[in-house]
Design a protein around this motif. Structure first.
Motif, PDB file in Angstrom:
ATOM      1  N   ILE A 259      -2.538  16.511   4.692  1.00 56.80           N
ATOM      2  CA  ILE A 259      -2.492  15.665   5.940  1.00 56.80           C
ATOM      3  C   ILE A 259      -3.436  14.462   5.644  1.00 56.80           C
ATOM      4  N   PRO A 260      -4.765  14.920   5.355  1.00 56.41           N
ATOM      5  CA  PRO A 260      -5.770  13.741   5.284  1.00 56.41           C
ATOM      6  C   PRO A 260      -5.387  12.615   4.266  1.00 56.41           C
ATOM      7  N   ALA A 261      -4.828  12.960   2.949  1.00 51.37           N
ATOM      8  CA  ALA A 261      -4.521  11.892   2.001  1.00 51.37           C
ATOM      9  C   ALA A 261      -3.270  11.163   2.503  1.00 51.37           C
ATOM     10  N   ALA A 262      -2.496  12.097   3.328  1.00 51.63           N
ATOM     11  CA  ALA A 262      -0.981  11.213   3.917  1.00 51.63           C
ATOM     12  C   ALA A 262      -1.570  10.169   4.804  1.00 51.63           C
ATOM     13  N   ILE A 263      -2.305  10.576   5.963  1.00 47.80           N
ATOM     14  CA  ILE A 263      -2.780   9.621   7.035  1.00 47.80           C
ATOM     15  C   ILE A 263      -3.618   8.537   6.315  1.00 47.80           C
ATOM     16  N   LEU A 264      -4.464   8.780   5.467  1.00 45.87           N
ATOM     17  CA  LEU A 264      -5.335   7.458   4.884  1.00 45.87           C
ATOM     18  C   LEU A 264      -4.335   6.636   3.960  1.00 45.87           C
ATOM     19  N   GLY A 265      -3.824   7.380   3.084  1.00 47.52           N
ATOM     20  CA  GLY A 265      -2.500   6.590   2.318  1.00 47.52           C
ATOM     21  C   GLY A 265      -1.821   5.637   3.030  1.00 47.52           C
ATOM     22  N   ILE A 266      -1.225   6.165   4.311  1.00 44.93           N
ATOM     23  CA  ILE A 266      -0.306   5.114   5.042  1.00 44.93           C
ATOM     24  C   ILE A 266      -0.999   4.127   5.978  1.00 44.93           C
ATOM     25  N   SER A 267      -2.238   4.500   6.456  1.00 47.26           N
ATOM     26  CA  SER A 267      -2.954   3.700   7.328  1.00 47.26           C
ATOM     27  C   SER A 267      -3.611   2.703   6.576  1.00 47.26           C
ATOM     28  N   ALA A 268      -4.103   2.784   5.367  1.00 47.97           N
ATOM     29  CA  ALA A 268      -5.085   2.022   4.648  1.00 47.97           C
ATOM     30  C   ALA A 268      -4.445   1.493   3.323  1.00 47.97           C
ATOM     31  N   ARG A 269      -2.986   1.641   3.240  1.00 48.23           N
ATOM     32  CA  ARG A 269      -2.229   1.310   2.094  1.00 48.23           C
ATOM     33  C   ARG A 269      -2.525   0.070   1.506  1.00 48.23           C
ATOM     34  N   SER A 270      -2.414  -0.921   1.984  1.00 45.47           N
ATOM     35  CA  SER A 270      -3.053  -2.242   1.388  1.00 45.47           C
ATOM     36  C   SER A 270      -4.254  -2.277   0.704  1.00 45.47           C
ATOM     37  N   SER A 271      -5.235  -1.851   1.498  1.00 43.26           N
ATOM     38  CA  SER A 271      -6.519  -1.842   1.274  1.00 43.26           C
ATOM     39  C   SER A 271      -6.938  -1.086  -0.158  1.00 43.26           C
ATOM     40  N   ILE A 272      -5.947   0.047  -0.068  1.00 43.58           N
ATOM     41  CA  ILE A 272      -6.314   1.122  -1.430  1.00 43.58           C
ATOM     42  C   ILE A 272      -5.460   0.175  -2.697  1.00 43.58           C
ATOM     43  N   GLU A 273      -4.324  -0.374  -2.442  1.00 45.51           N
ATOM     44  CA  GLU A 273      -3.747  -0.949  -3.505  1.00 45.51           C
ATOM     45  C   GLU A 273      -4.431  -2.297  -3.931  1.00 45.51           C
ATOM     46  N   GLY A 274      -5.122  -2.636  -2.960  1.00 52.24           N
ATOM     47  CA  GLY A 274      -6.210  -3.861  -3.430  1.00 52.24           C
ATOM     48  C   GLY A 274      -7.243  -3.339  -4.373  1.00 52.24           C
ATOM     49  N   PHE A 275      -7.724  -2.016  -4.419  1.00 48.60           N
ATOM     50  CA  PHE A 275      -8.757  -1.466  -5.267  1.00 48.60           C
ATOM     51  C   PHE A 275      -8.477  -1.430  -6.667  1.00 48.60           C
ATOM     52  N   PHE A 276      -7.099  -1.186  -6.859  1.00 52.89           N
ATOM     53  CA  PHE A 276      -6.504  -1.194  -8.199  1.00 52.89           C
ATOM     54  C   PHE A 276      -6.410  -2.509  -8.782  1.00 52.89           C
TER      55      PHE A 276
END
Length: 233
Positions: free
Chosen positions: A69-86
């Motif tokens: 659940i934690p990774a799913a919530i963070l992955g969905i809610s902060a997807r654009s920010s996480i993609e920017g990290f790459f």
């Protein structure tokens, strides 16, 4: 980091998708007996729900769901920010150093003997969520966290690998549905074969490292590698 250093042109996220799914396939092959046992328990539930091994398998499945659940919530809610990290290779290099330090800490903990509880599963799930940042090893962080809270080594290793499947397959399906495949067949086949082969080899090496209490050994190359990359990048 390698794409940045080699000036590889972008091909969308197709390669990332197929390599992650190939790695998931390697996990399935390595844990095939355990996965078949879990599947059998689900199928036999209506008839044998009172048997202890069925209850144990269902409890494990429930804990894997909770930990996801934690990774799913963070992955969905902060997807654009996480993609920017790459697109930030220096961030990734810095996180390699962080991962290395965390793994070395594992050297100084006593061998645990605990089974995983729901509370432990949630803590490990939070560690997996933190590993959404590139450069943070998902396996290293989840196994290391399990060991730090006293989980038995083989149990920590198996739970970490099982936990990777919902995350990797789920993310792959979401990306495939939204992006599709945008690379040539030969590139996809080569990428899949390489990721599967090296993924299976990495899993076997990781298993030996965990069972022989040498998870920290990965830290001894991650730290200097990360520092070197920070200088080069």
């Amino acid at each position: 980091i390698i794409k940045h250093l080699l000036h590889v042109s972008e091909t969308g996220i197709t390669i990332e998708i197929v390599t992650h799914l190939a790695t998931a396939a390697a996990v399935v092959i390595f844990l095939r007996r355990r996965l078949l046992a879990l599947l059998k328990s689900l199928l036999l539930l209506p008839r044998l729900k009172s048997e202890s091994h069925i209850k144990g398998d269902l409890t494990l499945i429930a804990m894997l769901a909770l930990a996801s659940i934690p990774a799913a919530i963070l992955g969905i809610s902060a997807r654009s920010s996480i993609e920017g990290f790459f697109s930030e290779p220096k961030l990734t290099a810095g996180m390699l150093v962080v991962t290395g330090c965390y793994l070395i800490i594992c050297r100084f903990i006593a061998r645990g003997s605990k089974s995983i509880s729901y509370g432990h599963a949630l803590i490990i799930g939070l560690a997996q969520a933190a590993a959404l940042v590139p450069g943070i090893s998902r396996s290293g962080l989840t196994i290391g966290t399990a060991l730090l809270i006293g989980i038995e080594a083989r149990t920590a290793f198996e739970f970490s690998l099982l936990l990777s499947l919902p995350a990797i397959i789920g993310a792959g399906i979401v990306e495939l549905a939204s992006q599709g495949l945008a690379a040539s067949t030969d590139v996809i086949v080569a990428s899949t074969a390489a990721a599967f082969g090296f993924g299976l080899l990495a899993i076997m090496l990781l298993f030996k490292a965990v069972m022989h209490r040498r998870l920290h050994a990965f830290g001894y190359y991650l730290i200097p590698l990360g520092i070197l990359l920070l200088v080069v990048l």
